[in-house]
Motif scaffolding. Structure first.
Motif, PDB file in Angstrom:
ATOM      1  N   ILE A  56      -9.806  10.748  -2.395  1.00 10.36           N
ATOM      2  CA  ILE A  56      -9.762  10.727  -0.933  1.00 10.36           C
ATOM      3  C   ILE A  56      -9.427   9.343  -0.397  1.00 10.36           C
ATOM      4  CG2 ILE A  56     -11.078  11.222   1.174  1.00 10.36           C
ATOM      5  CD1 ILE A  56     -12.920  12.996  -0.578  1.00 10.36           C
ATOM      6  N   PHE A  57     -10.040   8.314  -0.961  1.00  9.49           N
ATOM      7  CA  PHE A  57      -9.907   6.945  -0.456  1.00  9.49           C
ATOM      8  C   PHE A  57      -9.302   6.063  -1.545  1.00  9.49           C
ATOM      9  CE2 PHE A  57     -13.708   8.914   1.372  1.00  9.49           C
ATOM     10  CZ  PHE A  57     -13.472   8.790   2.730  1.00  9.49           C
ATOM     11  N   GLU A  58      -8.183   5.420  -1.243  1.00  9.61           N
ATOM     12  CA  GLU A  58      -7.512   4.572  -2.216  1.00  9.61           C
ATOM     13  C   GLU A  58      -7.830   3.105  -1.979  1.00  9.61           C
ATOM     14  OE1 GLU A  58      -3.394   6.679  -3.266  1.00  9.61           O
ATOM     15  OE2 GLU A  58      -3.629   6.289  -1.120  1.00  9.61           O
ATOM     16  N   GLY A  59      -7.712   2.304  -3.035  1.00  5.75           N
ATOM     17  CA  GLY A  59      -7.851   0.866  -2.916  1.00  5.75           C
ATOM     18  C   GLY A  59      -6.498   0.198  -2.776  1.00  5.75           C
ATOM     19  N   LEU A  60      -6.511  -1.106  -2.548  1.00  6.21           N
ATOM     20  CA  LEU A  60      -5.245  -1.844  -2.538  1.00  6.21           C
ATOM     21  C   LEU A  60      -4.599  -1.790  -3.918  1.00  6.21           C
ATOM     22  CD1 LEU A  60      -6.039  -5.033  -0.414  1.00  6.21           C
ATOM     23  CD2 LEU A  60      -5.083  -2.839   0.313  1.00  6.21           C
ATOM     24  N   THR A  61      -5.432  -1.778  -4.945  1.00  5.05           N
ATOM     25  CA  THR A  61      -4.958  -1.610  -6.316  1.00  5.05           C
ATOM     26  C   THR A  61      -5.704  -0.427  -6.919  1.00  5.05           C
ATOM     27  OG1 THR A  61      -6.628  -3.094  -7.243  1.00  5.05           O
ATOM     28  CG2 THR A  61      -4.554  -4.089  -6.529  1.00  5.05           C
ATOM     29  N   GLN A  62      -5.313  -0.033  -8.112  1.00  8.70           N
ATOM     30  CA  GLN A  62      -6.028   1.041  -8.793  1.00  8.70           C
ATOM     31  C   GLN A  62      -5.953   0.825 -10.303  1.00  8.70           C
ATOM     32  OE1 GLN A  62      -4.270   4.923  -8.283  1.00  8.70           O
ATOM     33  NE2 GLN A  62      -2.194   4.164  -8.529  1.00  8.70           N
ATOM     34  N   ALA A  63      -6.932   1.384 -11.007  1.00 12.13           N
ATOM     35  CA  ALA A  63      -6.932   1.325 -12.467  1.00 12.13           C
ATOM     36  C   ALA A  63      -6.210   2.549 -13.003  1.00 12.13           C
ATOM     37  CB  ALA A  63      -8.364   1.278 -12.987  1.00 12.13           C
ATOM     38  N   ALA A  71      -0.473  -1.196  -8.887  1.00  9.30           N
ATOM     39  CA  ALA A  71      -0.328  -1.138  -7.436  1.00  9.30           C
ATOM     40  C   ALA A  71      -0.805   0.193  -6.873  1.00  9.30           C
ATOM     41  CB  ALA A  71       1.127  -1.379  -7.055  1.00  9.30           C
ATOM     42  N   SER A  72      -1.315   0.137  -5.646  1.00 15.09           N
ATOM     43  CA  SER A  72      -1.684   1.344  -4.903  1.00 15.09           C
ATOM     44  C   SER A  72      -1.302   1.123  -3.446  1.00 15.09           C
ATOM     45  CB  SER A  72      -3.178   1.654  -5.074  1.00 15.09           C
ATOM     46  OG  SER A  72      -3.515   2.867  -4.421  1.00 15.09           O
ATOM     47  N   LEU A  73      -2.274   0.876  -2.564  1.00 16.20           N
ATOM     48  CA  LEU A  73      -1.924   0.617  -1.166  1.00 16.20           C
ATOM     49  C   LEU A  73      -1.278  -0.754  -0.991  1.00 16.20           C
ATOM     50  CD1 LEU A  73      -4.954   2.176   0.741  1.00 16.20           C
ATOM     51  CD2 LEU A  73      -2.666   3.126   0.396  1.00 16.20           C
ATOM     52  N   ALA A  74      -1.477  -1.632  -1.936  1.00 18.44           N
ATOM     53  CA  ALA A  74      -0.699  -2.878  -1.985  1.00 18.44           C
ATOM     54  C   ALA A  74       0.460  -2.657  -2.952  1.00 18.44           C
ATOM     55  CB  ALA A  74      -1.557  -4.039  -2.449  1.00 18.44           C
ATOM     56  N   SER A  75       1.652  -2.980  -2.511  1.00 20.50           N
ATOM     57  CA  SER A  75       2.822  -2.798  -3.375  1.00 20.50           C
ATOM     58  C   SER A  75       2.943  -3.910  -4.396  1.00 20.50           C
ATOM     59  CB  SER A  75       4.095  -2.716  -2.529  1.00 20.50           C
ATOM     60  OG  SER A  75       4.227  -3.878  -1.729  1.00 20.50           O
ATOM     61  N   ASN A  88       1.025  -7.834  -0.311  1.00 19.63           N
ATOM     62  CA  ASN A  88       1.969  -7.078   0.508  1.00 19.63           C
ATOM     63  C   ASN A  88       1.547  -5.617   0.499  1.00 19.63           C
ATOM     64  OD1 ASN A  88       3.797  -9.278   1.118  1.00 19.63           O
ATOM     65  ND2 ASN A  88       4.451  -9.177  -1.019  1.00 19.63           N
ATOM     66  N   LEU A  89       1.250  -5.092   1.677  1.00 16.59           N
ATOM     67  CA  LEU A  89       0.789  -3.723   1.785  1.00 16.59           C
ATOM     68  C   LEU A  89       1.959  -2.763   1.815  1.00 16.59           C
ATOM     69  CD1 LEU A  89      -2.049  -4.112   4.463  1.00 16.59           C
ATOM     70  CD2 LEU A  89      -2.102  -4.564   1.995  1.00 16.59           C
ATOM     71  N   ARG A  90       1.718  -1.598   1.299  1.00 15.24           N
ATOM     72  CA  ARG A  90       2.757  -0.574   1.236  1.00 15.24           C
ATOM     73  C   ARG A  90       3.038  -0.058   2.650  1.00 15.24           C
ATOM     74  NH1 ARG A  90       4.387   1.665  -3.317  1.00 15.24           N
ATOM     75  NH2 ARG A  90       2.486   0.994  -4.415  1.00 15.24           N
ATOM     76  N   GLU A  91       4.305   0.037   3.016  1.00 15.44           N
ATOM     77  CA  GLU A  91       4.676   0.530   4.338  1.00 15.44           C
ATOM     78  C   GLU A  91       4.887   2.038   4.302  1.00 15.44           C
ATOM     79  OE1 GLU A  91       7.443  -1.743   6.613  1.00 15.44           O
ATOM     80  OE2 GLU A  91       7.209  -3.532   5.350  1.00 15.44           O
ATOM     81  N   GLY A  92       4.756   2.673   5.455  1.00 15.41           N
ATOM     82  CA  GLY A  92       4.977   4.108   5.560  1.00 15.41           C
ATOM     83  C   GLY A  92       3.804   4.961   5.123  1.00 15.41           C
ATOM     84  N   VAL A  93       2.637   4.350   4.910  1.00 17.52           N
ATOM     85  CA  VAL A  93       1.444   5.096   4.496  1.00 17.52           C
ATOM     86  C   VAL A  93       0.664   5.527   5.729  1.00 17.52           C
ATOM     87  CG1 VAL A  93      -0.741   4.972   3.234  1.00 17.52           C
ATOM     88  CG2 VAL A  93       1.300   3.819   2.331  1.00 17.52           C
TER      89      VAL A  93
END
Length: 539
Positions: A56-63, A71-75, A88-93
């Motif tokens: 449900i909830f993502e982090g800026l990064t992920q394992a 990368a996750s919400l941060a590109s 740098n955050l992911r755009e279009g989310v």
């Protein structure tokens, strides 16, 4: 700066076979071993909760499945200097309610984490040490830390981002001693309401009925493509026999940790088994309290002395344990003998770390050298429902110690009682497990080996009172070192020193099994999480 991936040798373990099947229904039901205690992504740092949070909830990064930080919400991100990180955050989310994701949501989330009330295990440590946050634009953030924090990108994988707009935090401002303009920060129970459980993840909450089920539905707005399953139902089934029965009856599609004695039957009936090496080490801790006159609880026959403060006694106990016998006879394919606190090639481990050899003759010599030629007696405490075959392993260890003259009685109990008593220092020797959430050996070194220090958080699970200033210094230096190669070398040196001093006695690494119906593929994860995102129809 992203860590170079090292892949665990999962391919050597038996994985699920792939079968061509007709198109599957778009519903998936999972039988869980343990129930999450809350939907709130910041309430309880616990495996079942973290697995649910990932949906449900993502982090800026992920394992990833091998605990490499990706990368996750941060590109992408980089270390500008030792105390500055640019993300740098992911755009279009967008969030599941359609509102856009940007830097303000990150600020609000970091601000909210320390405000969570009555947390049994807080996430505050994952956001501690941030001195300031600068927003260069809605999708570029600069984090400055009070001191070097090389694990900041890894820590962000554990912090699920929530919507600032959902809780009136659009104007929240960060300060390390307390944020401002926070609106009305949510209470943990608020996230049990699907209208409040708003994340960017592939699934969204439909219902949460404690003790019965958690139902998720596909997030049609998910930024990384259409999730496989239209609906995912998670059912807590603590009893392993009941989980197997639910799978055989078709009530669930996947179950966690089926008992090894049922493997053959499940396979004969057409069900699949997937197994993966985990990051969880099963270990022994021994009361190292060196105060004059202190005798560990349950220890007798030592003339009023604490035998565990003598490294020769600790080594004798380690060499009395036949790890290979435990792995093969008790665990089947579900354990790998351990000589360290994390399996190679995870960060900070060495390929050539040996497993302590089974040598009862040398154990008897060591006991005699330490002044205990006739041994002594002790009580080995353990949970009976937390780790795979935990009570059986404790019984096996007790029998092995008896052969070298240490008369050992096992005191096994439910996990809730076990951990409460452990935290009250009621044991002289105990069996437990540790999973490294960060995927690097700093996690068990800090938690299990480092000198206990409430101010710094070091040694948080070191209830054995072990202390070695040299190891502490190496770990502390590693946690100030941003250069990955230099940090890994420091951690390797600390781990080598800890094993030589028998600071903790590792027994084995768990190999986690899943069972599931024909027509599915499942990717095992080192963190033992069961994620719908990694269960797919077989092609």
């Amino acid at each position: 700066m992203q860590r170079t991936a090292k892949r665990l040798a999962l391919a050597s373990l038996p994985l699920a076979m792939i079968f061509a099947t007709p198109a599957l229904a778009q519903e998936l039901t999972i039988g869980l071993t343990s129930e999450p205690t809350a939907v709130d992504p910041h309430f309880h740092n616990l495996g079942p909760n973290n697995a649910l949070r990932s949906h449900i909830f993502e982090g800026l990064t992920q394992a990833d499945e091998n605990q490499q930080n990706v990368a996750s919400l941060a590109s992408d991100w980089e270390a500008v200097d030792d105390t500055t990180w640019r993300f740098n955050l992911r755009e279009g989310v967008t969030f599941s309610d359609g509102t856009p994701f940007d830097a303000q949501d990150v600020i609000y989330t970091i601000c909210r984490v320390p405000t969570v009330q009555d947390s049994p295990s807080s996430f505050t440590g994952f956001v501690a040490g941030i001195d300031s946050i600068e927003v260069e634009d809605p999708h570029t953030m600069v984090f400055r830390t009070a001191s070097p924090l090389p694990l900041l990108p890894t820590n962000f994988a554990s912090v699920g981002i929530i919507s600032a707009e959902a809780f009136g935090g659009e104007n929240a401002t960060y300060a390390p001693d307390g944020c401002e303009n926070m609106g009305t920060p949510p209470q943990a129970a608020d996230f049990n309401d699907p209208e409040k459980a708003i994340g960017t993840g592939p699934y969204k909450l439909e219902s949460y009925v404690r003790g019965d089920s958690i139902v998720l539905s596909r997030n049609e707005n998910y930024w990384d493509g259409t999730p496989t399953w239209e609906q995912v139902t998670m059912r807590p089934i603590a009893n392993e026999g009941a989980r197997v029965a639910a799978l055989l009856a078709g009530d669930v599609d996947v179950i966690e940790t089926p008992p090894i004695q049922d493997f053959d039957r499940l396979r004969r009936d057409g069900y699949q088994i997937a197994q993966g090496l985990s990051n969880r080490v099963i270990y022994l801790h021994l009361d190292n309290n060196a105060e004059e006159g202190h005798v560990p609880p349950g220890v007798e026959g030592t003339n009023g002395e604490n035998p565990f403060t003598d490294v020769r006694v600790r080594e004798a106990i380690s060499k009395a344990i036949d790890r290979q016998a435990i792995a093969s006879r008790l665990m089947g394919t579900l354990a790998v003998p351990a000589g360290d606190l994390l399996p190679y090639p995870m960060f900070g481990t060495r390929e050539d770390t040996p497993v302590d050899p089974y040598d009862p003759d040398r154990s008897r010599e060591l006991l005699a050298e330490a002044g205990y030629p006739n041994g002594f007696s002790l009580v080995l405490s353990a949970p009976n429902d937390r780790y795979m075959n935990d009570e059986k392993i404790a019984q096996a260890v007790a029998q092995m110690l008896a052969r070298i003259g240490i008369n050992t009685t096992v005191d096994a109990m439910t996990a809730s009682t076990f951990f409460s008593r452990r935290n009250n220092y009621e044991y002289g020797m105990w069996l437990a497990g540790w999973g490294a959430a960060t995927g690097e050996i700093s996690s068990p070194l800090i938690a299990l080996v480092a000198t206990r220090n409430a101010d710094t958080g070091m040694g948080a699970t070191n209830r054995q009172n072990y202390s070695n200033p040299e190891i502490d210094a190496l770990v502390e230096e590693a946690m100030r070192t941003v250069d990955e190669d230099a940090r890994e070398a420091l951690l390797q040196e600390a781990a080598t020193m800890a094993m030589a001093d028998y600071a903790t006695i590792p027994l084995h690494f768990e190999v986690t099994p899943w069972a599931f119906r024909e027509g599915l593929n499942l990717t095992p994860r080192a963190d033992q999480y069961t994620l719908a995102m990694e269960i797919e129809p077989a092609s």
